[in-house]
Motif scaffolding. Structure first.
Motif, PDB file in Angstrom:
ATOM      1  N   PRO A   1       0.872  -1.193  -0.008  1.00  0.00           N
ATOM      2  CA  PRO A   1      -0.248  -0.003   0.024  1.00  0.00           C
ATOM      3  C   PRO A   1       0.585   1.156  -0.204  1.00  0.00           C
ATOM      4  CG  PRO A   1      -0.198  -0.866   2.203  1.00  0.00           C
ATOM      5  CD  PRO A   1       0.720  -2.066   1.305  1.00  0.00           C
ATOM      6  N   THR A   2       0.371   2.336  -0.708  1.00  0.00           N
ATOM      7  CA  THR A   2       1.059   3.697  -0.481  1.00  0.00           C
ATOM      8  C   THR A   2       0.171   4.588  -0.018  1.00  0.00           C
ATOM      9  OG1 THR A   2       0.184   4.153  -2.924  1.00  0.00           O
ATOM     10  CG2 THR A   2       2.474   2.957  -2.684  1.00  0.00           C
ATOM     11  N   ASP A   3       0.666   5.886   0.034  1.00  0.00           N
ATOM     12  CA  ASP A   3      -0.069   6.962   0.770  1.00  0.00           C
ATOM     13  C   ASP A   3      -1.275   7.300  -0.427  1.00  0.00           C
ATOM     14  OD1 ASP A   3       1.136   7.213   2.903  1.00  0.00           O
ATOM     15  OD2 ASP A   3       2.494   8.545   2.080  1.00  0.00           O
ATOM     16  N   GLU A   4      -1.162   6.997  -1.613  1.00  0.00           N
ATOM     17  CA  GLU A   4      -1.946   7.622  -2.847  1.00  0.00           C
ATOM     18  C   GLU A   4      -2.953   6.353  -3.021  1.00  0.00           C
ATOM     19  OE1 GLU A   4       1.181   7.485  -3.268  1.00  0.00           O
ATOM     20  OE2 GLU A   4       1.434   9.679  -2.918  1.00  0.00           O
ATOM     21  N   SER A   5      -2.425   4.986  -2.565  1.00  0.00           N
ATOM     22  CA  SER A   5      -3.658   4.152  -2.913  1.00  0.00           C
ATOM     23  C   SER A   5      -3.318   2.737  -1.899  1.00  0.00           C
ATOM     24  CB  SER A   5      -3.245   3.288  -4.268  1.00  0.00           C
ATOM     25  OG  SER A   5      -4.114   2.171  -4.487  1.00  0.00           O
ATOM     26  N   ASP A   6      -3.917   2.669  -0.967  1.00  0.00           N
ATOM     27  CA  ASP A   6      -4.202   1.636   0.223  1.00  0.00           C
ATOM     28  C   ASP A   6      -5.000   0.521   0.164  1.00  0.00           C
ATOM     29  OD1 ASP A   6      -6.704   2.938   0.404  1.00  0.00           O
ATOM     30  OD2 ASP A   6      -6.415   3.467   2.715  1.00  0.00           O
ATOM     31  N   VAL A   7      -5.808   0.492  -1.115  1.00  0.00           N
ATOM     32  CA  VAL A   7      -6.411  -0.770  -1.582  1.00  0.00           C
ATOM     33  C   VAL A   7      -5.517  -1.889  -2.206  1.00  0.00           C
ATOM     34  CG1 VAL A   7      -8.483  -1.869  -2.787  1.00  0.00           C
ATOM     35  CG2 VAL A   7      -8.653   0.685  -1.552  1.00  0.00           C
ATOM     36  N   CYS A   8      -5.004  -2.820  -1.865  1.00  0.00           N
ATOM     37  CA  CYS A   8      -4.103  -3.552  -2.548  1.00  0.00           C
ATOM     38  C   CYS A   8      -4.819  -5.165  -2.598  1.00  0.00           C
ATOM     39  CB  CYS A   8      -3.010  -3.701  -1.847  1.00  0.00           C
ATOM     40  SG  CYS A   8      -2.224  -2.024  -1.698  1.00  0.00           S
ATOM     41  N   ARG A   9      -4.608  -5.771  -3.594  1.00  0.00           N
ATOM     42  CA  ARG A   9      -5.068  -7.166  -3.756  1.00  0.00           C
ATOM     43  C   ARG A   9      -3.908  -7.905  -4.180  1.00  0.00           C
ATOM     44  NH1 ARG A   9     -10.552  -7.879  -4.312  1.00  0.00           N
ATOM     45  NH2 ARG A   9     -11.889  -5.831  -4.315  1.00  0.00           N
TER      46      ARG A   9
END
Length: 471
Positions: free
Chosen positions: A250-258
């Motif tokens: 996850p990153t600060d820009e995208s915390d939705v990870c699959r």
């Protein structure tokens, strides 16, 4: 041919360099007198290298043939007019340090060094920063700085097809200086551009781009930066359902990870981000303390690695890989004498984790991979102080590192792999460099040891029936 002693080489080197060294020696003494603390008694490699360049200009004069010899350096690109704000501090620091090192008291004194103004001095520093190379030992330990206008023409890629290395000290009678070589990591086709990496490619894209922009003033568009199929192993976590797949971290820009394999969603994104932040801060601190306070540095890495691994980061992820590599180095440096089984096994486990991470982000034959494998093989080959008692095959399969003959066999296999990669990274013509030669000797010694062990087992098996028939 008459042999020449090392002392003779040293004397020849001193005589040839005296015109510059007598200035350097005086400058070093004056620098040490003004140093506020012992760790600052010696200026940085960059300042010393720049000083030698300026003294050479002074010695030959601004209108002499020296100007012709250095036209390649003068023709190298300067980024003075487009320096990033983040680079101002570095260039300003180098400028002030160089002026103090040279003993320059006014702008007019720059003329004797072939510079007509402070702007010219900044240009020289910019060319140096942009085109300098670290001189390393055969084991990749930095020991100095150099400028090679020819090799500086090679462009950058985060997926290089060549590397710049110093396989071993020169064997030329007149010098013992390291020799810089460009080694191809794979077959390079006709008309294909030769590319090396200017930075540490184990870092994630954002840090690579930041470093390149700050130091070299460009954005990289190599295949690794332009597109990545699947999660980047430098920024990945294990599947939360342990299916064997990985997920983008996850990153600060995208915390939705699959997970790319089973689609499972990573639910502890905030915890992972917190762990990465703490890990980066800890890595910076531990690196700064590595030589000043190695005990404190080892304590930091020991405490931080479990936090990052428990958050799900893979061994190749940043900053976990950096912490693992530093931890291994600290463990090896602090091995007690006499060595203990626990300390040796801890170092082997750390070296194994380091190799696992490096194998995921560096291509086959990269010098860093070869050196890391050689270090692991040598640790496995160390005689065990207190070998474990024999275990059942099922129990032995769960134990790492193995003990007894299994460890010996693994050491041999690891060193063979290391030599194969060293032959690529340091060149077959160089026999894998000095490290490759050392590894070859280790392999020969292990072959003899394994042969003796096998012969001993054979003798026992042959004698067993005879012993059983005795009353």
């Amino acid at each position: 041919m008459k042999s020449v002693s090392y002392d003779s080489h040293l004397k020849v080197c001193q005589n040839k360099d005296w015109a510059i060294h007598k200035r350097e020696c005086t400058a070093l003494q004056e620098w040490a007198k003004a140093a506020p603390s012992p760790e600052l008694f010696v200026p940085s490699d960059a300042v010393r290298c720049l000083g030698r360049l300026m003294w050479s200009r002074q010695k030959k004069g601004p209108d002499s043939t020296w100007r012709l010899k250095t036209r390649e350096i003068d023709a190298m690109q300067s980024h003075r007019a487009s320096l990033q704000e983040s680079s101002f501090e570095l260039h300003t620091h180098l400028s002030h340090a160089l002026v103090r090192y040279l003993g320059i008291g006014s702008s007019e004194e720059l003329v004797q060094f072939g510079s007509s103004s402070p702007r010219d001095l900044v240009d020289i520093i910019s060319r140096f920063v942009t085109n300098t190379f670290s001189i390393t030992t055969p084991t990749l330990t930095p020991i100095g700085a150099s400028v090679s206008p020819t090799i500086a023409l090679i462009n950058h890629s985060c997926e290089p097809n060549a590397v710049v290395v110093f396989p071993r000290a020169s064997e030329t009678p007149s010098t013992h200086e390291p020799l810089m070589q460009v080694i191809a990591l794979r077959n390079i086709e006709p008309e294909e551009e030769i590319l090396t990496s200017y930075i540490d490619t184990t870092l994630p894209k954002a840090l690579r781009q930041s470093s390149l922009k700050e130091t070299y003033n460009f954005e990289c568009s190599c295949p690794l930066c332009a597109s990545m199929v699947g999660p980047d192993p430098r920024e990945s976590v294990f599947c939360p359902k342990t299916c064997g797949g990985t997920c983008p971290a996850p990153t600060d820009e995208s915390d939705v990870c699959r997970c790319v394999k089973c689609g499972a969603v990573v639910k502890n994104a905030d915890a992972i981000l917190d762990a990465v932040g703490v890990g980066q801060e800890g890595l910076d601190k531990a690196t700064a303390l590595q030589f000043k306070d190695p005990v404190k540095a080892k304590q930091l890495t020991t405490n931080l690695i479990p936090i990052l691994t428990s958050s799900g980061l893979t061994p190749s992820s940043h900053p976990l890989l950096g912490l693992i590599r530093l931890h291994q180095s600290l463990l090896v440096e602090s091995l007690p004498s006499p060595i203990t089984q626990e300390a040796l096994d801890d170092a082997i486990r750390a070296a194994t984790r380091s190799n696992t991470g490096l194998a995921a982000v560096l291509q086959y034959g990269h010098p860093v991979r070869g050196i890391a494998l050689a270090e692991l093989g040598k640790l496995l080959a160390v005689d065990e102080p207190t070998p474990r008692e024999s275990a059942t095959p099922a129990e032995a399969a769960l134990l790492y590192p193995p003990s007894g003959p299994s460890r010996l066999k693994l050491a041999y296999q690891t060193l063979v792999r290391a030599r194969n990669e060293l032959l690529v990274g340091f060149g077959t013509v160089n026999e894998g460099g000095q490290v490759g030669k050392d590894v070859r000797e280790n392999i020969v010694a292990l072959e003899k040891e394994i042969g003796v062990w096998k012969q001993g087992v054979k003798n026992v098996l042959e004698d067993t029936p005879k012993l059983a028939r005795k009353p």
